[in-house]
Design an enzyme around this catalytic site. Sequence first.
Site, PDB file in Angstrom:
ATOM      1  N   GLU A   1      -7.257 -24.032 -54.555  1.00  0.00           N
ATOM      2  CA  GLU A   1      -7.845 -25.254 -54.000  1.00  0.00           C
ATOM      3  C   GLU A   1      -7.729 -25.313 -52.470  1.00  0.00           C
ATOM      4  OE1 GLU A   1      -5.967 -25.031 -56.658  1.00  0.00           O
ATOM      5  OE2 GLU A   1      -6.766 -26.282 -58.276  1.00  0.00           O
ATOM      6  N   LEU A   2      -6.592 -24.829 -51.953  1.00  0.00           N
ATOM      7  CA  LEU A   2      -6.394 -24.934 -50.503  1.00  0.00           C
ATOM      8  C   LEU A   2      -7.414 -24.085 -49.744  1.00  0.00           C
ATOM      9  CD1 LEU A   2      -4.827 -26.046 -48.127  1.00  0.00           C
ATOM     10  CD2 LEU A   2      -3.187 -24.178 -48.368  1.00  0.00           C
TER      11      LEU A   2
ATOM     12  N   LYS B   1       3.781  -9.230 -40.296  1.00  0.00           N
ATOM     13  CA  LYS B   1       4.358  -9.410 -41.626  1.00  0.00           C
ATOM     14  C   LYS B   1       5.664 -10.177 -41.610  1.00  0.00           C
ATOM     15  CE  LYS B   1       2.275  -5.790 -44.134  1.00  0.00           C
ATOM     16  NZ  LYS B   1       1.979  -6.270 -45.472  1.00  0.00           N
TER      17      LYS B   1
ATOM     18  N   GLY C   1     -13.520   6.062 -43.928  1.00  0.00           N
ATOM     19  CA  GLY C   1     -13.886   6.057 -45.341  1.00  0.00           C
ATOM     20  C   GLY C   1     -14.878   4.994 -45.745  1.00  0.00           C
TER      21      GLY C   1
ATOM     22  N   GLU D   1     -17.444   4.342 -49.943  1.00  0.00           N
ATOM     23  CA  GLU D   1     -16.580   3.486 -50.776  1.00  0.00           C
ATOM     24  C   GLU D   1     -17.259   2.212 -51.278  1.00  0.00           C
ATOM     25  OE1 GLU D   1     -12.595   2.993 -49.120  1.00  0.00           O
ATOM     26  OE2 GLU D   1     -12.667   4.962 -48.176  1.00  0.00           O
TER      27      GLU D   1
ATOM     28  N   TRP E   1       1.602  -2.111 -52.542  1.00  0.00           N
ATOM     29  CA  TRP E   1       0.669  -3.237 -52.661  1.00  0.00           C
ATOM     30  C   TRP E   1       0.532  -3.726 -54.091  1.00  0.00           C
ATOM     31  CZ3 TRP E   1      -3.554  -1.473 -48.591  1.00  0.00           C
ATOM     32  CH2 TRP E   1      -3.022  -1.678 -47.309  1.00  0.00           C
TER      33      TRP E   1
ATOM     34  N   HIS F   1     -11.248  -4.069 -35.681  1.00  0.00           N
ATOM     35  CA  HIS F   1     -10.841  -5.438 -36.000  1.00  0.00           C
ATOM     36  C   HIS F   1     -11.656  -6.456 -35.231  1.00  0.00           C
ATOM     37  CE1 HIS F   1      -7.257  -2.937 -36.902  1.00  0.00           C
ATOM     38  NE2 HIS F   1      -7.367  -3.605 -38.017  1.00  0.00           N
TER      39      HIS F   1
ATOM     40  N   CYS G   1      -9.843   2.370 -38.246  1.00  0.00           N
ATOM     41  CA  CYS G   1      -9.634   2.134 -39.677  1.00  0.00           C
ATOM     42  C   CYS G   1     -10.993   2.117 -40.358  1.00  0.00           C
ATOM     43  CB  CYS G   1      -8.898   0.798 -39.877  1.00  0.00           C
ATOM     44  SG  CYS G   1      -8.279   0.534 -41.565  1.00  0.00           S
TER      45      CYS G   1
HETATM   46  N1  GLN Z   1     -10.281   4.644 -46.665  1.00  0.00           N
HETATM   47  C1  GLN Z   1      -9.989   3.261 -46.479  1.00  0.00           C
HETATM   48  C2  GLN Z   1     -11.148   2.581 -45.784  1.00  0.00           C
HETATM   49  O1  GLN Z   1     -11.783   3.216 -45.003  1.00  0.00           O
HETATM   50  C3  GLN Z   1      -8.755   3.064 -45.664  1.00  0.00           C
HETATM   51  C4  GLN Z   1      -8.465   1.625 -45.428  1.00  0.00           C
HETATM   52  C5  GLN Z   1      -7.093   1.351 -44.923  1.00  0.00           C
HETATM   53  O2  GLN Z   1      -6.372   2.247 -44.574  1.00  0.00           O
HETATM   54  N2  GLN Z   1      -6.714   0.102 -44.893  1.00  0.00           N
HETATM   55  O3  GLN Z   1     -11.397   1.408 -45.981  1.00  0.00           O
HETATM   56 ZN    ZN Z   2      -6.535   1.766 -41.907  1.00  0.00          ZN
END
Ligand code: GLN
Ligand code: ZN
Length: 781
Positions: free
Chosen positions: A21-22, A131, A455, A507, A584, A717, A749
Amino acid sequence: MSILSLPVATLGTPRIGPRRELKFALESYWSGKSSEAQLLDAAAGLRIANWARQKSLGVTVIPSNDFSLYDHVLDTSVMVGAIPEIYGWTAGPPSLKTYFAMARGAQDDDQHANCSQTHHGHGAPAQNMTKWFDTNYHYMVPEFHSDQSFKLSSRKPIEEYQEAKCLGYQTRPVLIGPVTFLKLGKSADPAFDPLLLLDRLLPVYVEVLRELARRGAEWVQLDEPTLVLDLDEGSRAALHRAYVHLAQAVPDLKIMLVTYFGTIGDNLQTALALPVAGLHVDLVRAPDQLSAIAAGARGDLVVSLGVIDGRNVWRSNIPALVDRLTPALAKLGMHRVQIAPSCSLLHVPIDVKLETDLDSDVKSWLAFSVQKIEELSTLGRALGSDRAAVADALAASEAAAIARETSPIIHSAAVARRMVAIDESMRRRLTPSAKRADVQRARFDLPIFPTTTIGSFPQTVHVRNARAAHAKGKLNDEQYEEFLKEETARAVCWQEEIGLDVLVHGEFERNDMVQYFGEHLSGFRFTKYGWVQSYGSRYVRPPILFGDVSRPRPITVEWWRYSQSLTKKPVKAMLTGPVTILNWSFVRDDISRKEVCQQIALAIRDEVLDLEKAGAAMIQIDEAALREGLPLRKSQWKTYLDWAVDSFRICSSGVADETQIHTHMCYSEFNDIIDAIAAMDADVISIETSRSKMALLDAFKAYKYPNGIGPGIYDIHSPRIPEPEEMKNLIMLARQRLSDAQLWINPDCGLKTRQWEEVRPALANMVAAARHLRAILTPQT
Ligand code: GLN
Ligand code: ZN
């Protein structure tokens, strides 16, 4: 006088609501669909429901101020007026606008609602996020400077105490303790120690505590989890000064000092010398500390025993706990003991009863927040003199524990056989990395500065809609697969077109890098409503790893084969590594994490070998979460890193010399773990470095790291599209630290959170940067 039941505390409960809900209230407010009043109403509704639920389940020490619209550390910064100038606040109660600007950046559009990062061109950036100890909860990092002043700015703790009181609940308000709060903060000047601000901060705490006491609070809960870390004398002295000050200034309010996530260990003397009325200890992570505490505690210290796991989802064996705790209780005396979860219940999902699709076996072994509170209530009565009344619950708890221990769905003889058969040869590549590099160079014939990506490509609305339609049965398997193939083909073709050297399939078939593998391995279950807060309005549903792990059939091979069939350039196969899958997930607690990790490693090894057999020449095994699994105490790092690296080696070492193993890590602090990174012996590692301007490569330089490295040169990011010039400059900085023969060119990333409109030009610029440098540079060796 006999006590019917021991007092039961929760320390804090999930704030997100059983059905998120939040999140929905926040998103509706952020998008302008609902008003501030509506958001605050929804929040109040959640608090009321939480209090009522706890009361009805038998909690006697109910917390208040454990609720937060976004983050409790941010709440604390706002409470004490630690609000950096850029947010434009000067005095008075900070508005929600200020609060959310600190949380998410002062942007006008909500397109990047869940992004923690700096939003160029959108006004004040969000505070940094990191974190919370070793959890997957992220807090907003408080920002301090040397002439920082504090003043009581938000009265949230007082208001929420009062709100509960008006509803008839006497609560124990929760605050982050002043020392932990300062230690969580950062200053732009790294030489400045925030603990120097303690004397300026304490008056604000005194003001809050006095006001709480004045309104009728008898106890307050001050969380000082910093007490389970390696502390220097300065921090210990600060704790002492803080609590002496608070105890003297507010003598009529009792302080329950709360520690969690580990043993107090060598800080025990410090902790026991503090003039507080109560001490909470984590007896799940550190059961052994109870005897030292029982022996060393002041005769009138109330001890809160954290005996139900607040970090995991398994049901406890309550009769076994009763047996374990009885001697300690005899020693401490019933009148000065409370029972509680090991930490706030913030880190577990809310109610297992909502999981109507889980098989009844696994479901009967689980306890989420609501069930954990029920367990505490049963335990409290069993330890008191009300045992007969809870006889049924005790019997059921024990029966579930036995059923789980002996269940055939947990234990696989085949996995056990493979585990004992792991030998040294499975942990070692055939030849050293330098030799392999030669073999691979000959095989691939790549240019210097080979370009690649990590990826994933954008998970567009289109992709997510198709996945949802498939889940609902609106797209059948063939239609969905057809859709994914088209997306993949488009991505492969486009990568070839812009001239990337090593391609990926994108992916598109993956919901999440861990969940996807969990769903294809045995030993995992998934929940429907098992959400836990990761940060702000972002919640995750960690897989539940309940049993022996194995891989019934190949997972990614067909996707790799299909994408490779579309191009002559190498397509890197993409896997998630064992340590990341472990870190995770909610992991079974009946065997060690090391063993679980090895089991996953064996399963991933099967996949690696099948990929190789199918012809994959490059295989990337992502270990995004390796670093975050580091124990809180440095003395335990080596043990963890040893088995984490070992697992990586088990999954990656079965291949021939000419097969190139890549790995990827989403962060940039390597100084203190560089030995372990090198010991993983991957042929190529890609890391996040663009924002640090490559300084973090110093660790690799100093170590003379021998293998391939792709330091990220595109900050994924941010929606910003870097120009070739900027990327070239980053490569030049990398060249000051690494040899040209080692360097790979890639983003920080995966690109799944970005839009194609950003990714297309950014990657084209990346290729242009690499090409330009190839043209003008004579390679050094
Ligand atoms: N192979 C993943 C991607 O490209 C790696 C993501 C990650 O390290 N958080 O999304
Ligand atoms: Zn990454």
